[in-house]
Design an enzyme around this catalytic site. Structure first.
Site, PDB file in Angstrom:
ATOM      1  N   LYS A  13       0.839  -1.218   0.000  1.00  0.00           N
ATOM      2  CA  LYS A  13       0.000   0.000   0.000  1.00  0.00           C
ATOM      3  C   LYS A  13       0.869   1.261   0.000  1.00  0.00           C
ATOM      4  O   LYS A  13       0.667   2.170  -0.794  1.00  0.00           O
ATOM      5  CB  LYS A  13      -0.936   0.006   1.224  1.00  0.00           C
ATOM      6  CG  LYS A  13      -1.876  -1.188   1.272  1.00  0.00           C
ATOM      7  CD  LYS A  13      -2.827  -1.111   2.448  1.00  0.00           C
ATOM      8  CE  LYS A  13      -2.176  -1.178   3.805  1.00  0.00           C
ATOM      9  NZ  LYS A  13      -1.459  -2.448   4.085  1.00  0.00           N
ATOM     10  N   ARG A  88      -9.677   0.277   8.906  1.00  0.00           N
ATOM     11  CA  ARG A  88      -9.149  -1.051   9.215  1.00  0.00           C
ATOM     12  C   ARG A  88     -10.157  -1.892   9.985  1.00  0.00           C
ATOM     13  O   ARG A  88      -9.872  -3.057  10.280  1.00  0.00           O
ATOM     14  CB  ARG A  88      -7.896  -0.906  10.072  1.00  0.00           C
ATOM     15  CG  ARG A  88      -6.580  -1.150   9.326  1.00  0.00           C
ATOM     16  CD  ARG A  88      -5.489  -0.896  10.309  1.00  0.00           C
ATOM     17  NE  ARG A  88      -4.242  -1.501  10.030  1.00  0.00           N
ATOM     18  CZ  ARG A  88      -3.193  -0.843   9.512  1.00  0.00           C
ATOM     19  NH1 ARG A  88      -3.316   0.396   9.113  1.00  0.00           N
ATOM     20  NH2 ARG A  88      -2.036  -1.455   9.378  1.00  0.00           N
ATOM     21  N   ARG A 127      11.565  -5.175   5.118  1.00  0.00           N
ATOM     22  CA  ARG A 127      11.243  -3.775   4.770  1.00  0.00           C
ATOM     23  C   ARG A 127      12.204  -2.801   5.461  1.00  0.00           C
ATOM     24  O   ARG A 127      12.568  -2.978   6.616  1.00  0.00           O
ATOM     25  CB  ARG A 127       9.810  -3.471   5.211  1.00  0.00           C
ATOM     26  CG  ARG A 127       9.475  -1.978   5.093  1.00  0.00           C
ATOM     27  CD  ARG A 127       7.999  -1.725   5.075  1.00  0.00           C
ATOM     28  NE  ARG A 127       7.325  -2.087   6.308  1.00  0.00           N
ATOM     29  CZ  ARG A 127       6.003  -2.023   6.476  1.00  0.00           C
ATOM     30  NH1 ARG A 127       5.220  -1.618   5.483  1.00  0.00           N
ATOM     31  NH2 ARG A 127       5.451  -2.376   7.623  1.00  0.00           N
ATOM     32  N   ARG A 160      11.377  -0.777  10.936  1.00  0.00           N
ATOM     33  CA  ARG A 160      10.324  -0.437  11.896  1.00  0.00           C
ATOM     34  C   ARG A 160      10.323  -1.428  13.058  1.00  0.00           C
ATOM     35  O   ARG A 160      10.544  -2.619  12.862  1.00  0.00           O
ATOM     36  CB  ARG A 160       8.960  -0.464  11.191  1.00  0.00           C
ATOM     37  CG  ARG A 160       8.632   0.847  10.527  1.00  0.00           C
ATOM     38  CD  ARG A 160       7.389   0.761   9.663  1.00  0.00           C
ATOM     39  NE  ARG A 160       6.233   0.111  10.282  1.00  0.00           N
ATOM     40  CZ  ARG A 160       5.042   0.057   9.723  1.00  0.00           C
ATOM     41  NH1 ARG A 160       4.820   0.638   8.546  1.00  0.00           N
ATOM     42  NH2 ARG A 160       4.037  -0.549  10.323  1.00  0.00           N
ATOM     43  N   ARG A 171       0.075  -8.927  13.592  1.00  0.00           N
ATOM     44  CA  ARG A 171      -0.575  -7.942  12.714  1.00  0.00           C
ATOM     45  C   ARG A 171      -1.348  -8.641  11.595  1.00  0.00           C
ATOM     46  O   ARG A 171      -2.428  -8.203  11.210  1.00  0.00           O
ATOM     47  CB  ARG A 171       0.468  -6.987  12.129  1.00  0.00           C
ATOM     48  CG  ARG A 171       1.001  -6.009  13.178  1.00  0.00           C
ATOM     49  CD  ARG A 171       2.319  -5.396  12.775  1.00  0.00           C
ATOM     50  NE  ARG A 171       2.244  -4.639  11.556  1.00  0.00           N
ATOM     51  CZ  ARG A 171       3.294  -4.419  10.751  1.00  0.00           C
ATOM     52  NH1 ARG A 171       4.479  -4.902  11.047  1.00  0.00           N
ATOM     53  NH2 ARG A 171       3.133  -3.694   9.675  1.00  0.00           N
TER      54      ARG A 171
HETATM   55  P1  ADP Z   1       2.146  -1.848   3.255  1.00  0.00           P
HETATM   56  O1  ADP Z   1       2.174  -0.332   3.198  1.00  0.00           O
HETATM   57  O2  ADP Z   1       0.949  -2.430   2.551  1.00  0.00           O
HETATM   58  O3  ADP Z   1       2.319  -2.398   4.636  1.00  0.00           O
HETATM   59  P2  ADP Z   1       4.716  -1.625   1.861  1.00  0.00           P
HETATM   60  O4  ADP Z   1       4.383  -0.792   0.676  1.00  0.00           O
HETATM   61  O5  ADP Z   1       5.478  -0.977   2.962  1.00  0.00           O
HETATM   62  O6  ADP Z   1       3.393  -2.372   2.421  1.00  0.00           O
HETATM   63  O7  ADP Z   1       5.524  -2.897   1.330  1.00  0.00           O
HETATM   64  C1  ADP Z   1       6.014  -3.897   2.223  1.00  0.00           C
HETATM   65  C2  ADP Z   1       7.387  -4.381   1.761  1.00  0.00           C
HETATM   66  O8  ADP Z   1       7.245  -5.107   0.532  1.00  0.00           O
HETATM   67  C3  ADP Z   1       8.373  -3.243   1.471  1.00  0.00           C
HETATM   68  O9  ADP Z   1       9.658  -3.655   1.884  1.00  0.00           O
HETATM   69  C4  ADP Z   1       8.290  -3.065  -0.047  1.00  0.00           C
HETATM   70  O10 ADP Z   1       9.514  -2.586  -0.590  1.00  0.00           O
HETATM   71  C5  ADP Z   1       7.995  -4.476  -0.516  1.00  0.00           C
HETATM   72  N1  ADP Z   1       7.112  -4.522  -1.712  1.00  0.00           N
HETATM   73  C6  ADP Z   1       6.084  -3.674  -2.000  1.00  0.00           C
HETATM   74  N2  ADP Z   1       5.496  -4.034  -3.168  1.00  0.00           N
HETATM   75  C7  ADP Z   1       6.175  -5.139  -3.618  1.00  0.00           C
HETATM   76  C8  ADP Z   1       6.049  -5.982  -4.775  1.00  0.00           C
HETATM   77  N3  ADP Z   1       5.087  -5.774  -5.686  1.00  0.00           N
HETATM   78  N4  ADP Z   1       6.911  -7.014  -4.897  1.00  0.00           N
HETATM   79  C9  ADP Z   1       7.884  -7.235  -3.953  1.00  0.00           C
HETATM   80  N5  ADP Z   1       8.049  -6.476  -2.846  1.00  0.00           N
HETATM   81  C10 ADP Z   1       7.211  -5.446  -2.684  1.00  0.00           C
HETATM   82  P1  AMP Z   2       0.801   0.721   9.182  1.00  0.00           P
HETATM   83  O1  AMP Z   2       1.826   1.793   9.090  1.00  0.00           O
HETATM   84  O2  AMP Z   2      -0.394   0.975   8.308  1.00  0.00           O
HETATM   85  O3  AMP Z   2       1.377  -0.664   9.010  1.00  0.00           O
HETATM   86  O4  AMP Z   2       0.242   0.788  10.683  1.00  0.00           O
HETATM   87  C1  AMP Z   2       1.080   0.550  11.792  1.00  0.00           C
HETATM   88  C2  AMP Z   2       0.247   0.390  13.058  1.00  0.00           C
HETATM   89  O5  AMP Z   2      -0.466   1.614  13.331  1.00  0.00           O
HETATM   90  C3  AMP Z   2      -0.835  -0.685  13.022  1.00  0.00           C
HETATM   91  O6  AMP Z   2      -0.324  -1.979  13.299  1.00  0.00           O
HETATM   92  C4  AMP Z   2      -1.792  -0.181  14.099  1.00  0.00           C
HETATM   93  O7  AMP Z   2      -1.294  -0.440  15.400  1.00  0.00           O
HETATM   94  C5  AMP Z   2      -1.744   1.331  13.892  1.00  0.00           C
HETATM   95  N1  AMP Z   2      -2.778   1.775  12.920  1.00  0.00           N
HETATM   96  C6  AMP Z   2      -2.559   2.340  11.702  1.00  0.00           C
HETATM   97  N2  AMP Z   2      -3.724   2.615  11.094  1.00  0.00           N
HETATM   98  C7  AMP Z   2      -4.708   2.201  11.930  1.00  0.00           C
HETATM   99  C8  AMP Z   2      -6.130   2.171  11.865  1.00  0.00           C
HETATM  100  N3  AMP Z   2      -6.798   2.649  10.799  1.00  0.00           N
HETATM  101  N4  AMP Z   2      -6.801   1.669  12.921  1.00  0.00           N
HETATM  102  C9  AMP Z   2      -6.162   1.211  14.010  1.00  0.00           C
HETATM  103  N5  AMP Z   2      -4.829   1.171  14.128  1.00  0.00           N
HETATM  104  C10 AMP Z   2      -4.101   1.674  13.111  1.00  0.00           C
END
Ligand code: ADP
Ligand code: AMP
Length: 216
Positions: A13, A88, A127, A160, A171
């Site tokens: 995302k 969420r 990541r 992170r 998660r």
């Molecule tokens: P989200 O925001 O949904 O938690 P991220 O965009 O941070 O996910 O992506 C999670 C990890 O996967 C990151 O390290 C990113 O670089 C990697 N990633 C994202 N899209 C792809 C893809 N299409 N193929 C392989 N790795 C990806």
């Molecule tokens: P993210 O950066 O989207 O992976 O979110 C990291 C963490 O923030 C999650 O695991 C939750 O603890 C909190 N969080 C982010 N967005 C929400 C949401 N919409 N509702 C509740 N918790 C959230």
């Protein structure tokens, strides 16, 4: 254009959001980023959110909903936005719906990025995020040119605290129980579009923009 990016943690995302907001010139609203920024500033909100984030749990709905409502009222969100990581839970989705109904600003679409659970663990534990600009990398799938240095701003990359194996597993379980039901919720409204998130980053982007360009 008012868009929601839906999908499990690690679906891509944030990665897609970075590219989409550049193309469509709309603000990227990530609730996770809002909480992490609040924590860095040492605010009450940040400290409260940290208790939940560290455990891989969701921050309580009332706290999240108020923050998003406030953010959507800001000037830069009046011509559209991309929501990443919100809603969420069903309660969050219903609160958002009510608020958008009141302002007469319906969603353009909800993009559901689908990826196999086994792949998500590897994506999240590998990541790395830039401390400076928030850009996202992966040590194997999307590495920076120079190790631990952001290609975009030269900032330091970090892991992170909630990207450890144990917290990631929690998660993913929270996603399965509390967030996955939103797929059906938005499907019933006829505004859900699912893309295969296991493709290359650029291919996922192409799939999403093809859908959104049709909706405009
Ligand atoms: P989200 O925001 O949904 O938690 P991220 O965009 O941070 O996910 O992506 C999670 C990890 O996967 C990151 O390290 C990113 O670089 C990697 N990633 C994202 N899209 C792809 C893809 N299409 N193929 C392989 N790795 C990806
Ligand atoms: P993210 O950066 O989207 O992976 O979110 C990291 C963490 O923030 C999650 O695991 C939750 O603890 C909190 N969080 C982010 N967005 C929400 C949401 N919409 N509702 C509740 N918790 C959230």
């Amino acid at each position: 254009m008012r868009i929601i990016l839906l999908g499990p943690p690690g679906a891509g995302k944030g990665t897609q959001a970075e590219k989409l907001v550049k193309k469509y010139k709309i603000p990227h609203i990530s609730t996770g980023d809002i909480f992490r920024a609040a924590l860095q500033e040492g605010t009450e909100l940040g400290l409260r959110a940290k208790e939940y984030m560290d455990q891989g749990e969701l921050v309580p709905d009332d706290l999240v909903v108020d923050i998003v409502k406030e953010r959507l009222e800001q000037e830069d969100a009046q011509n559209g936005y991309l929501l990443d990581g919100f809603p969420r839970t069903l309660a969050q989705a219903e609160a958002l719906d009510e608020s958008l109904r009141a302002s007469g600003t319906p969603l353009t679409g909800v993009i559901n990025i689908s990826v196999d659970p086994q792949e998500l663990l590897e994506r999240l534990t590998g990541r790395r995020v830039c401390r400076g600009c928030g850009a996202t990398y992966h040590i194997k799938f999307n590495p920076p040119t120079v190790r631990s240095v952001c290609d975009k701003c030269g900032g330091e990359l970090y892991q992170r605290e909630d990207d450890t194996v144990e917290t990631v597993k929690q998660r993913l379980e929270v996603y399965r129980q509390q967030t996955a039901p939103l797929i059906e919720y938005y499907g019933r409204k006829g505004i859900l579009f699912t893309v295969d998130g296991s493709q290359e980053i650029d291919e996922v982007f192409r799939a999403i923009t093809t859908i959104l360009d049709r909706q405009q």
